[in-house]
Design an enzyme around this catalytic site. Structure first.
Site, PDB file in Angstrom:
ATOM      1  N   ASP A  30     -21.357  59.979  31.121  1.00 13.19           N
ATOM      2  CA  ASP A  30     -20.758  58.704  31.242  1.00 13.19           C
ATOM      3  C   ASP A  30     -21.382  57.626  30.227  1.00 13.19           C
ATOM      4  O   ASP A  30     -22.387  57.843  29.610  1.00 13.19           O
ATOM      5  CB  ASP A  30     -21.039  58.031  32.691  1.00 13.19           C
ATOM      6  CG  ASP A  30     -20.065  56.718  33.106  1.00 13.19           C
ATOM      7  OD1 ASP A  30     -19.304  56.923  33.954  1.00 13.19           O
ATOM      8  OD2 ASP A  30     -20.341  55.814  32.391  1.00 13.19           O
ATOM      9  N   ASN A  85     -13.974  57.665  43.623  1.00 12.34           N
ATOM     10  CA  ASN A  85     -13.538  56.619  43.563  1.00 12.34           C
ATOM     11  C   ASN A  85     -12.166  56.563  43.848  1.00 12.34           C
ATOM     12  O   ASN A  85     -11.422  56.939  42.774  1.00 12.34           O
ATOM     13  CB  ASN A  85     -14.125  55.458  42.673  1.00 12.34           C
ATOM     14  CG  ASN A  85     -15.478  55.173  42.879  1.00 12.34           C
ATOM     15  OD1 ASN A  85     -16.288  55.488  43.933  1.00 12.34           O
ATOM     16  ND2 ASN A  85     -16.029  54.836  41.583  1.00 12.34           N
ATOM     17  N   GLY A  91     -13.615  50.980  43.743  1.00 12.01           N
ATOM     18  CA  GLY A  91     -14.553  50.758  42.359  1.00 12.01           C
ATOM     19  C   GLY A  91     -13.739  51.632  41.164  1.00 12.01           C
ATOM     20  O   GLY A  91     -14.301  51.950  40.251  1.00 12.01           O
ATOM     21  N   GLN A  92     -12.685  52.134  41.554  1.00  8.77           N
ATOM     22  CA  GLN A  92     -11.872  52.768  40.293  1.00  8.77           C
ATOM     23  C   GLN A  92     -11.503  52.155  39.208  1.00  8.77           C
ATOM     24  O   GLN A  92     -10.784  51.135  39.493  1.00  8.77           O
ATOM     25  CB  GLN A  92     -10.921  53.877  40.960  1.00  8.77           C
ATOM     26  CG  GLN A  92     -10.184  54.753  39.840  1.00  8.77           C
ATOM     27  CD  GLN A  92      -8.979  55.388  40.170  1.00  8.77           C
ATOM     28  OE1 GLN A  92      -8.599  55.512  41.525  1.00  8.77           O
ATOM     29  NE2 GLN A  92      -8.743  56.617  39.674  1.00  8.77           N
ATOM     30  N   HIS A  98     -11.332  61.516  38.705  1.00 13.57           N
ATOM     31  CA  HIS A  98     -12.912  61.978  38.221  1.00 13.57           C
ATOM     32  C   HIS A  98     -13.837  61.782  39.261  1.00 13.57           C
ATOM     33  O   HIS A  98     -13.844  61.007  40.054  1.00 13.57           O
ATOM     34  CB  HIS A  98     -13.326  61.316  36.967  1.00 13.57           C
ATOM     35  CG  HIS A  98     -13.260  59.684  37.193  1.00 13.57           C
ATOM     36  ND1 HIS A  98     -12.194  58.992  36.777  1.00 13.57           N
ATOM     37  CD2 HIS A  98     -14.275  58.797  37.568  1.00 13.57           C
ATOM     38  CE1 HIS A  98     -12.584  57.547  37.467  1.00 13.57           C
ATOM     39  NE2 HIS A  98     -13.786  57.439  37.624  1.00 13.57           N
ATOM     40  N   HIS A 100     -17.788  61.561  39.973  1.00 12.03           N
ATOM     41  CA  HIS A 100     -19.186  61.149  39.302  1.00 12.03           C
ATOM     42  C   HIS A 100     -20.154  62.251  39.910  1.00 12.03           C
ATOM     43  O   HIS A 100     -20.456  62.103  41.007  1.00 12.03           O
ATOM     44  CB  HIS A 100     -19.747  59.706  39.556  1.00 12.03           C
ATOM     45  CG  HIS A 100     -18.699  58.641  39.259  1.00 12.03           C
ATOM     46  ND1 HIS A 100     -18.886  57.743  38.164  1.00 12.03           N
ATOM     47  CD2 HIS A 100     -17.358  58.391  39.811  1.00 12.03           C
ATOM     48  CE1 HIS A 100     -17.940  57.064  38.124  1.00 12.03           C
ATOM     49  NE2 HIS A 100     -16.870  57.121  38.894  1.00 12.03           N
TER      50      HIS A 100
HETATM   51  P1  5GP Z   1     -14.587  54.464  38.060  1.00  8.26           P
HETATM   52  O1  5GP Z   1     -15.199  53.307  38.078  1.00  8.26           O
HETATM   53  O2  5GP Z   1     -13.092  54.680  37.407  1.00  8.26           O
HETATM   54  O3  5GP Z   1     -14.795  55.175  39.062  1.00  8.26           O
HETATM   55  O4  5GP Z   1     -15.317  55.470  36.590  1.00  8.26           O
HETATM   56  C1  5GP Z   1     -15.001  55.209  35.435  1.00  8.26           C
HETATM   57  C2  5GP Z   1     -16.238  55.570  34.720  1.00  8.26           C
HETATM   58  O5  5GP Z   1     -15.763  55.937  33.258  1.00  8.26           O
HETATM   59  C3  5GP Z   1     -17.191  54.530  34.738  1.00  8.26           C
HETATM   60  O6  5GP Z   1     -18.383  54.842  35.132  1.00  8.26           O
HETATM   61  C4  5GP Z   1     -17.410  54.136  33.035  1.00  8.26           C
HETATM   62  O7  5GP Z   1     -18.744  53.844  32.654  1.00  8.26           O
HETATM   63  C5  5GP Z   1     -16.848  55.406  32.324  1.00  8.26           C
HETATM   64  N1  5GP Z   1     -16.075  55.190  31.120  1.00  8.26           N
HETATM   65  C6  5GP Z   1     -15.208  54.175  30.885  1.00  8.26           C
HETATM   66  N2  5GP Z   1     -14.968  54.411  29.673  1.00  8.26           N
HETATM   67  C7  5GP Z   1     -15.402  55.320  29.006  1.00  8.26           C
HETATM   68  C8  5GP Z   1     -15.457  56.243  27.845  1.00  8.26           C
HETATM   69  O8  5GP Z   1     -14.438  55.795  26.750  1.00  8.26           O
HETATM   70  N3  5GP Z   1     -16.182  57.306  27.654  1.00  8.26           N
HETATM   71  C9  5GP Z   1     -17.040  57.721  28.752  1.00  8.26           C
HETATM   72  N4  5GP Z   1     -17.804  58.811  28.531  1.00  8.26           N
HETATM   73  N5  5GP Z   1     -17.174  56.988  29.976  1.00  8.26           N
HETATM   74  C10 5GP Z   1     -16.303  55.859  30.171  1.00  8.26           C
END
Ligand code: 5GP
Ligand code: ZN
Length: 112
Positions: A30, A85, A91-92, A98, A100
């Site tokens: 991440d 999420n 929180g998505q 994906h 985590h």
């Molecule tokens: P969500 O909030 O959708 O459950 O998780 C998205 C995750 O993607 C977040 O933890 C955020 O830090 C990560 N993320 C967003 N953009 C990028 C990126 O360009 N590269 C990587 N490696 N992680 C990313």
């Protein structure tokens, strides 16, 4: 899928630290880690969220979980959290399914 950052990571047009890759799964660090270990595990095929999967995706979801378990083993993590999420209020922020994988410190529960 156009304008999807995780599809760009799959296509390798966007750079990231990939830790695991198979024909249909990819895992990478991440960008903004919330724990010493924070890995994202995604299907290569674009699926926007868990609510969009169908019966034919059951095997794929299992592969994502198997990847998480293998990565945790490789990183010598005994205790970890696997979380997904679904939707903004949960929180998505990235609309490509994906998990985590979080670990390396004590994780609070409930998450809030
Ligand atoms: P969500 O909030 O959708 O459950 O998780 C998205 C995750 O993607 C977040 O933890 C955020 O830090 C990560 N993320 C967003 N953009 C990028 C990126 O360009 N590269 C990587 N490696 N992680 C990313
Ligand atoms: Zn995508």
């Amino acid at each position: 899928m156009a304008n999807c950052i995780f599809c760009e990571i799959v296509e390798k047009t966007k750079q990231t630290r990939i830790i695991h890759e198979t024909d249909d799964v990819m895992a990478f660090h991440d960008l903004n880690p919330q724990a010493p270990v924070h890995i994202l595990i995604i299907p290569k095929r674009h699926i926007s969220k868990l609510a969009e999967i169908n019966d034919a995706d059951t095997e794929l979801l299992g592969k994502l979980q198997q990847a998480a378990m293998k990565i945790a083993k490789e990183l010598d993590l005994s205790d970890y959290r696997l979380v997904m999420n679904n939707g903004r209020k949960a929180g998505q922020t990235v609309d490509h399914l994906h998990y985590h994988l979080l670990g390396g410190r004590r994780l609070l529960w409930p998450p809030g």
